[in-house]
Design a protein around this motif. Structure first.
Motif, PDB file in Angstrom:
ATOM      1  N   MET A  99       0.819  -1.220   0.000  1.00 48.51           N
ATOM      2  CA  MET A  99       0.000   0.000   0.000  1.00 48.51           C
ATOM      3  C   MET A  99       0.850   1.266   0.000  1.00 48.51           C
ATOM      4  SD  MET A  99      -3.189  -0.548  -0.226  1.00 48.51           S
ATOM      5  CE  MET A  99      -3.821   1.007   0.361  1.00 48.51           C
ATOM      6  N   ASP A 100       2.074   1.152  -0.438  1.00 47.50           N
ATOM      7  CA  ASP A 100       3.040   2.262  -0.438  1.00 47.50           C
ATOM      8  C   ASP A 100       3.528   2.582   0.971  1.00 47.50           C
ATOM      9  OD1 ASP A 100       2.800   2.410  -3.167  1.00 47.50           O
ATOM     10  OD2 ASP A 100       1.458   4.142  -3.155  1.00 47.50           O
ATOM     11  N   PHE A 101       2.597   2.751   1.909  1.00 48.23           N
ATOM     12  CA  PHE A 101       3.003   3.124   3.275  1.00 48.23           C
ATOM     13  C   PHE A 101       3.230   1.900   4.167  1.00 48.23           C
ATOM     14  CE2 PHE A 101      -1.620   3.313   2.927  1.00 48.23           C
ATOM     15  CZ  PHE A 101      -2.045   2.498   3.972  1.00 48.23           C
ATOM     16  N   VAL A 102       2.793   0.739   3.747  1.00 48.02           N
ATOM     17  CA  VAL A 102       3.066  -0.495   4.476  1.00 48.02           C
ATOM     18  C   VAL A 102       2.982  -1.653   3.482  1.00 48.02           C
ATOM     19  CG1 VAL A 102       0.646  -0.768   5.162  1.00 48.02           C
ATOM     20  CG2 VAL A 102       2.435  -1.967   6.441  1.00 48.02           C
ATOM     21  N   ARG A 103       3.884  -2.594   3.647  1.00 51.93           N
ATOM     22  CA  ARG A 103       3.930  -3.757   2.758  1.00 51.93           C
ATOM     23  C   ARG A 103       3.926  -5.011   3.621  1.00 51.93           C
ATOM     24  NH1 ARG A 103       8.142  -6.853   0.067  1.00 51.93           N
ATOM     25  NH2 ARG A 103       7.500  -7.436  -2.060  1.00 51.93           N
ATOM     26  N   THR A 104       2.990  -5.907   3.332  1.00 54.62           N
ATOM     27  CA  THR A 104       2.923  -7.147   4.099  1.00 54.62           C
ATOM     28  C   THR A 104       2.760  -8.310   3.142  1.00 54.62           C
ATOM     29  OG1 THR A 104       1.800  -8.269   5.941  1.00 54.62           O
ATOM     30  CG2 THR A 104       0.409  -7.076   4.405  1.00 54.62           C
ATOM     31  N   GLY A 105       3.276  -9.451   3.530  1.00 53.83           N
ATOM     32  CA  GLY A 105       3.202 -10.594   2.629  1.00 53.83           C
ATOM     33  C   GLY A 105       3.403 -11.907   3.355  1.00 53.83           C
ATOM     34  N   MET A 106       3.141 -12.975   2.633  1.00 49.45           N
ATOM     35  CA  MET A 106       3.301 -14.320   3.174  1.00 49.45           C
ATOM     36  C   MET A 106       3.777 -15.241   2.059  1.00 49.45           C
ATOM     37  SD  MET A 106       0.523 -16.701   5.166  1.00 49.45           S
ATOM     38  CE  MET A 106       0.667 -15.708   6.645  1.00 49.45           C
ATOM     39  N   GLU A 107       4.693 -16.122   2.413  1.00 48.14           N
ATOM     40  CA  GLU A 107       5.201 -17.105   1.452  1.00 48.14           C
ATOM     41  C   GLU A 107       5.099 -18.496   2.047  1.00 48.14           C
ATOM     42  OE1 GLU A 107       8.937 -16.762  -1.158  1.00 48.14           O
ATOM     43  OE2 GLU A 107       9.531 -18.226   0.370  1.00 48.14           O
ATOM     44  N   VAL A 108       4.513 -19.422   1.283  1.00 48.01           N
ATOM     45  CA  VAL A 108       4.511 -20.836   1.650  1.00 48.01           C
ATOM     46  C   VAL A 108       5.370 -21.560   0.617  1.00 48.01           C
ATOM     47  CG1 VAL A 108       2.282 -20.836   2.805  1.00 48.01           C
ATOM     48  CG2 VAL A 108       2.371 -21.178   0.343  1.00 48.01           C
ATOM     49  N   SER A 109       6.075 -22.571   1.043  1.00 54.00           N
ATOM     50  CA  SER A 109       6.936 -23.287   0.101  1.00 54.00           C
ATOM     51  C   SER A 109       7.203 -24.694   0.592  1.00 54.00           C
ATOM     52  CB  SER A 109       8.266 -22.542  -0.093  1.00 54.00           C
ATOM     53  OG  SER A 109       9.023 -22.545   1.106  1.00 54.00           O
ATOM     54  N   PHE A 110       7.590 -25.544  -0.344  1.00 56.14           N
ATOM     55  CA  PHE A 110       8.083 -26.873   0.007  1.00 56.14           C
ATOM     56  C   PHE A 110       9.205 -27.236  -0.949  1.00 56.14           C
ATOM     57  CE2 PHE A 110       4.656 -27.805  -3.015  1.00 56.14           C
ATOM     58  CZ  PHE A 110       5.210 -28.787  -3.825  1.00 56.14           C
ATOM     59  N   GLU A 111      10.076 -28.123  -0.506  1.00 59.30           N
ATOM     60  CA  GLU A 111      11.223 -28.507  -1.321  1.00 59.30           C
ATOM     61  C   GLU A 111      11.633 -29.941  -1.024  1.00 59.30           C
ATOM     62  OE1 GLU A 111      15.012 -26.949   1.273  1.00 59.30           O
ATOM     63  OE2 GLU A 111      13.941 -25.459   0.088  1.00 59.30           O
ATOM     64  N   THR A 112      12.295 -30.545  -1.987  1.00 59.68           N
ATOM     65  CA  THR A 112      12.785 -31.907  -1.812  1.00 59.68           C
ATOM     66  C   THR A 112      13.948 -32.152  -2.751  1.00 59.68           C
ATOM     67  OG1 THR A 112      12.122 -34.222  -1.737  1.00 59.68           O
ATOM     68  CG2 THR A 112      11.230 -32.915  -3.528  1.00 59.68           C
ATOM     69  N   GLU A 113      14.727 -33.158  -2.440  1.00 62.53           N
ATOM     70  CA  GLU A 113      15.826 -33.618  -3.287  1.00 62.53           C
ATOM     71  C   GLU A 113      15.694 -35.126  -3.407  1.00 62.53           C
ATOM     72  OE1 GLU A 113      19.191 -32.469  -1.009  1.00 62.53           O
ATOM     73  OE2 GLU A 113      18.706 -30.340  -1.041  1.00 62.53           O
ATOM     74  N   ALA A 114      15.696 -35.645  -4.619  1.00 59.15           N
ATOM     75  CA  ALA A 114      15.440 -37.075  -4.789  1.00 59.15           C
ATOM     76  C   ALA A 114      16.214 -37.616  -5.983  1.00 59.15           C
ATOM     77  CB  ALA A 114      13.945 -37.324  -4.986  1.00 59.15           C
ATOM     78  N   SER A 115      16.331 -38.938  -6.011  1.00 62.37           N
ATOM     79  CA  SER A 115      16.959 -39.612  -7.147  1.00 62.37           C
ATOM     80  C   SER A 115      16.235 -40.915  -7.420  1.00 62.37           C
ATOM     81  CB  SER A 115      18.446 -39.880  -6.866  1.00 62.37           C
ATOM     82  OG  SER A 115      18.593 -40.790  -5.794  1.00 62.37           O
ATOM     83  N   LEU A 116      16.225 -41.297  -8.681  1.00 55.65           N
ATOM     84  CA  LEU A 116      15.555 -42.519  -9.120  1.00 55.65           C
ATOM     85  C   LEU A 116      16.458 -43.187 -10.148  1.00 55.65           C
ATOM     86  CD1 LEU A 116      12.923 -44.272  -9.164  1.00 55.65           C
ATOM     87  CD2 LEU A 116      12.167 -42.839 -11.062  1.00 55.65           C
ATOM     88  N   ASP A 117      16.823 -44.425  -9.889  1.00 64.44           N
ATOM     89  CA  ASP A 117      17.719 -45.170 -10.777  1.00 64.44           C
ATOM     90  C   ASP A 117      17.002 -46.386 -11.346  1.00 64.44           C
ATOM     91  OD1 ASP A 117      19.854 -43.453 -10.247  1.00 64.44           O
ATOM     92  OD2 ASP A 117      20.384 -44.554  -8.440  1.00 64.44           O
ATOM     93  N   PHE A 118      17.201 -46.617 -12.609  1.00 65.87           N
ATOM     94  CA  PHE A 118      16.625 -47.765 -13.296  1.00 65.87           C
ATOM     95  C   PHE A 118      17.770 -48.522 -13.966  1.00 65.87           C
ATOM     96  CE2 PHE A 118      14.897 -48.904 -17.646  1.00 65.87           C
ATOM     97  CZ  PHE A 118      14.536 -50.182 -17.276  1.00 65.87           C
ATOM     98  N   ILE A 119      18.017 -49.745 -13.520  1.00 70.10           N
ATOM     99  CA  ILE A 119      19.159 -50.535 -13.995  1.00 70.10           C
ATOM    100  C   ILE A 119      18.665 -51.891 -14.499  1.00 70.10           C
ATOM    101  CG2 ILE A 119      21.384 -51.561 -13.376  1.00 70.10           C
ATOM    102  CD1 ILE A 119      21.476 -49.477 -11.070  1.00 70.10           C
ATOM    103  N   THR A 120      19.118 -52.281 -15.672  1.00 73.68           N
ATOM    104  CA  THR A 120      18.814 -53.594 -16.219  1.00 73.68           C
ATOM    105  C   THR A 120      20.122 -54.341 -16.449  1.00 73.68           C
ATOM    106  OG1 THR A 120      16.887 -52.702 -17.365  1.00 73.68           O
ATOM    107  CG2 THR A 120      17.667 -54.850 -18.068  1.00 73.68           C
ATOM    108  N   THR A 121      20.222 -55.512 -15.844  1.00 69.85           N
ATOM    109  CA  THR A 121      21.424 -56.345 -15.982  1.00 69.85           C
ATOM    110  C   THR A 121      21.047 -57.627 -16.711  1.00 69.85           C
ATOM    111  OG1 THR A 121      22.243 -55.490 -13.874  1.00 69.85           O
ATOM    112  CG2 THR A 121      23.307 -57.461 -14.748  1.00 69.85           C
TER     113      THR A 121
END
Length: 885
Positions: free
Chosen positions: A793-815
């Motif tokens: 509003m120029d004279f005041v600024r307010t906000g909110m942030e929601v977030s999620f995060e992840t780190e993953a790996s997937l391996d597919f091997i055929t022998t």
């Protein structure tokens, strides 16, 4: 009789007079000053959150209103003056140690000028309860005028039930009124509101954002005059991939009548315009709809400063961490505010190793300045720039909201000199993806789209070079144009196996409603080899199309009857495919069950076939928000060498499906390595192995491991076991931006973004000494999704942030161990243990530099697992590992 007629006429006259006297809206009396108390507030919270996690503020004031002029011929045509006074501002956040607004006055927060503008009187032209004109001062700040519009819009009411279209601060909206016994409820259908503010959202619904909104105002009336008005407007935005990542915006207004006193007399005049000019010539009709507000970030870093502070996060070794996509998202926001010159400066200063990631970010920003900068930076005539050029093209393919200019740029590149044949292929393939997205947005008839459609539809017939035909087919596969279906049916019967598989895999991506009986007939004759002999992988691809395109009873029965008459491994593949459809309850399961009631088509002789080929589907994850499934199909040759491996991952949410990943590895002509006999129709195939990837519904350029016998032998003897990169980089998955215009006059800016750092690689190892081969597909990724809503509003600024995060790996091997027959084949699909985190951040700041930030989060470890496949595979893996031991 005469008396009766006179009585009826008198009744009609009385009724007409009383009807004329019925008010259509609130009326003010002459020489009266009406006093109200007014309160408006905005609150930000988590979707479904409690008040302890909220942030926001409230503005209070006294309001006075009096009649300036009334049309003598229409009591409901009024010019009213409004004035706010005794303004206060207070925080709505739960009590904390640091309340930025505590002890502040409206003047100290707003400044003397803006506060003076807010308390300066203004006028509204009210006709039949609707605001027809809004008169204020043009030089006033847009935020101040919008607050005044919010109060004016609250006075808009009609006293009878009905649905109308109204203009107010929110835009041009459809409104439903319901009037009963001195109470009027106004429900605004927010989805109908038309405003000048435009935003954008992600192409994919699975990766997109869901919105819910409501606006209800309750009026209490006394003799047709407003005693009180209570309004509540709620907007909820949530990420479809995780509903808890959502933000709620609540706006409330309250107007209560306090009393009246003697006021000014009416101003004489013929019409509204002349009366306004006589009262104050500086007052102007500025419209009741909200003005756009340009937010100016004081003290925010420039793009170059942002880059210098975060450039280490863009180095390749950081891409497996969640901080990489988080920095990527913040960098995109900074790029969107930058000029072409600033963006070029960063591109030129980035290190060689970080530059590909910068190209990802600049392209993903999708602004005119960022597109101009990257096009002037890249030199497509230089074959040495292949990596950067392909990263640019892939980022275009994944673009969340591409425009015609981006497609025109790729068209211009394709018509110019290109130093690398691989880049030439990628340009055309990615153009197909952009055509699909632009058509999805309703731009199929735009000039550039029409040109590109013509080019790729005519492309396969315009050349005899196999690589170019394949390029155009892959582009058409990305475009999903209905006009391309006849082209795919033609090339599905081609003598070139690669054309057949591309065409059939493309048909499988279309809506089943577009797969006509004629198309099904063609695909069936390919599978049943009615006209000529086909390779096994072509026939299995045809079977996939048949079973995924709403097959008829006869089609399924004929397919079942073919089992037992197919090549050895294909028999096993088809049995496994049918069993997977039944076990996983795929769409064709009902008709398959019906066909299997016939003992001729379903018996032990057909379904007891042995072999190594398999088809299996399962759930990777299943939550209330989204379900993720995987499928793994592997077809071997009769000699036991892998012919085709196809891994798919799908995401589904709210009835929509996203083809998140497909990695297909194909090999052919390898029987000479083990002195084996090729299968029927595959005797003359050239030695070849390669991989094709489809990522987030976008087909990428295929990668070749080797082609030709000499290339094969050189690769075998020089094979290091190192995987070949298929795609690597940063991808903008979710991209949603909108301005929410609240009825109070306040604007909320909503930004949802999702970034993925991904590394997909694959490889093949063949050991003649140990008589063993291995194929691997390695997927590494880090995902961050953020949802941010800000009220400035120029004279005041307010906000909110929601977030999620992840780190993953997937391996597919055929022998595969081919030292003995039957060969031992083991398939593994592993997911490692990975972290998952969620965060909630609230922030407030004042122009003075004071700020407050609070954050909380939670983390958990999700245990890894090996995804289940069929029991025969488990038994085979046990033998492979026992023999290794």
């Amino acid at each position: 009789m005469l008396k009766l007629v006179v009585l009826l006429l008198c009744t009609a006259v009385v009724a007409t007079d009383s009807k004329k006297d019925v008010a259509a809206g609130p009326r003010l009396d002459n020489h009266q000053l009406y006093k109200f108390s007014y309160r408006t507030e905005v609150l930000l919270d988590r979707a479904g959150g409690s008040k302890t996690s909220s942030a926001g503020y409230r503005i209070t004031s006294d309001v006075s209103a009096h009649l300036v002029w009334r049309d003598p011929g229409n009591k409901d045509d009024q010019l009213i003056q409004l004035a706010m006074s005794d303004v206060g501002v207070e925080s709505l956040a739960p009590r904390s140690k640091r309340d930025l607004l505590k002890g502040s006055t409206a003047e100290s927060l707003m400044g003397k000028g803006p506060l003076g503008a807010l308390t300066r009187p203004y006028m509204i032209h009210l006709r039949n309860g609707k605001v027809k004109a809004f008169y204020s001062y043009r030089e006033e700040p847009a935020t101040i005028k919008n607050l005044k519009r919010g109060l004016a819009s609250l006075l808009q009411v009609q006293l009878n039930t009905g649905k109308v279209i109204e203009n107010d601060v929110s835009g041009r909206c459809t409104v439903q009124y319901r009037a009963t016994n001195g109470q009027v409820t106004r429900t605004k259908l927010l989805e109908t509101c038309q405003t000048s503010e435009t935003g954008f959202t992600t192409h994919s619904q699975v990766l997109g954002v869901s919105k819910k909104a409501s606006s209800v105002t309750s009026f209490t009336l006394s003799d047709g005059f407003i005693e009180s008005a209570e309004a509540e407007e709620v907007h909820i935005l949530t990420a479809n991939s995780r509903r808890s990542a959502g933000v709620k915006v609540v706006s409330r207004q309250s107007l209560k009548f306090v009393g009246r006193a003697a006021g000014p007399l009416e101003v004489p005049g013929k019409d509204v315009a002349s009366v306004v000019a006589s009262v104050d010539a500086k007052l102007a009709a500025v419209g009741v709809m909200a003005e756009q507000v340009k937010s100016q970030c004081k003290g925010c870093p420039t793009l170059v400063e942002h880059w210098q502070a975060n450039k280490d996060q863009f180095e390749p070794e950081r891409l497996s961490k969640a901080m990489a996509p988080r920095s990527f998202l913040a960098f995109i926001q900074s790029i969107r505010k930058a000029t072409e010159k600033e963006i070029l400066s960063v591109l030129k200063s980035a290190s060689k190793t970080a530059l590909p990631q910068v190209v990802d970010a600049v392209t993903s920003a999708q602004t005119p300045a960022s597109l101009d900068a990257i096009l002037s930076f890249l030199n497509f005539t230089d074959a040495k720039g292949l990596v950067l050029q392909e990263r640019f093209l892939y980022a275009c393919g994944f673009a969340s909201h591409p425009n015609e200019k981006m497609l025109q740029s790729l068209l211009d590149i394709s018509r110019g000199k290109i130093g690398s044949s691989e880049i030439k292929e990628s340009v055309v393939i990615i153009m197909g993806a952009l055509v699909n997205k632009l058509c999805h947005k309703g731009g199929c008839d735009s000039p550039t789209v029409v040109q590109v459609k013509k080019m790729i539809l005519e492309g396969p017939e315009s050349t005899e070079v196999e690589a170019e035909i394949q390029m155009f087919l892959l582009s058409l596969k990305n475009s999903l144009l209905p006009e391309a279906i006849p082209i795919f049916t033609k090339y599905a019967e081609s003598e070139v196996g690669a054309f057949c598989t591309i065409a059939l895999s493309a048909l499988q991506r279309y809506d089943t409603k577009l797969i006509t009986e004629e198309v099904k007939s063609i695909v069936n004759r390919i599978y049943h080899q009615n006209r000529r002999i086909y390779e096994k992988n072509v026939r299995s691809a045809a079977a996939d199309v048949i079973l995924s395109s709403n097959p008829s009873y006869e089609h399924v029965k004929n397919l079942l009857l073919s089992i037992g008459n197919l090549p050895h491994e294909m028999n096993k593949y088809m049995v496994s495919k049918i069993q997977d459809i039944l076990r996983f309850e795929l769409p064709a399961s009902k008709v398959v069950r019906h066909a299997m009631k016939d003992m001729v088509s379903h018996n032990y002789d057909r379904f007891a076939k042995v072999g190594s080929s398999s088809a299996y589907s399962g759930f990777m994850a299943k939550t209330a928000d989204v379900s993720s499934t995987y499928s793994l199909d592997i077809l071997y040759s009769g000699s036991g060498i892998m012919r085709r491996s196809n891994m798919n991952i799908y995401g589904a949410s709210s009835g929509a499906t996203l083809h998140g990943l497909q990695v297909a590895i194909e090999a052919q002509g390898l029987e000479t390595l083990i002195a084996a006999t090729p299968d029927e129709g595959e005797q003359d195939l050239e030695s070849y192995a390669g991989m094709s990837a489809l990522l987030f519904d976008v087909q990428l350029r295929p990668v070749t491991f080797f082609k030709g016998y000499s290339d094969l032998m050189s690769k075998i003897f020089s094979m290091s076991g190192e995987p070949v990169n298929v795609v690597k980089g940063l991808i903008l998955l979710t991209d949603h931006s909108e301005v929410i215009q609240l009825q109070s006059g306040v604007k909320a800016s909503a930004e949802f973004q999702g970034g993925l750092a991904i590394d997909i690689s694959g490889g093949m190892e063949i050991s003649l000494w140990y008589r063993e081969s291995k194929t691997s597909v390695n997927n590494r990724g880090a995902l961050v999704v953020t949802g941010n809503v800000t009220v400035d509003m120029d004279f005041v600024r307010t906000g909110m942030e929601v977030s999620f995060e992840t780190e993953a790996s997937l391996d597919f091997i055929t022998t595969v161990q081919f030292s003995n027959y039957p060969f031992l084949v083991c398939i593994q699909m592993d997911k490692t243990t990975f972290p998952f985190s969620e965060y909630l951040t609230k922030y407030e700041s004042l122009p003075s530099g004071k700020s407050s930030v609070s954050s909380k989060g939670r983390k958990q470890l999700v245990p890894g697992s090996e995804f289940p496949l069929h029991q025969e595979n488990s038994n085979m893996c046990k033998k492979v590992f026992d023999s290794d031991w």
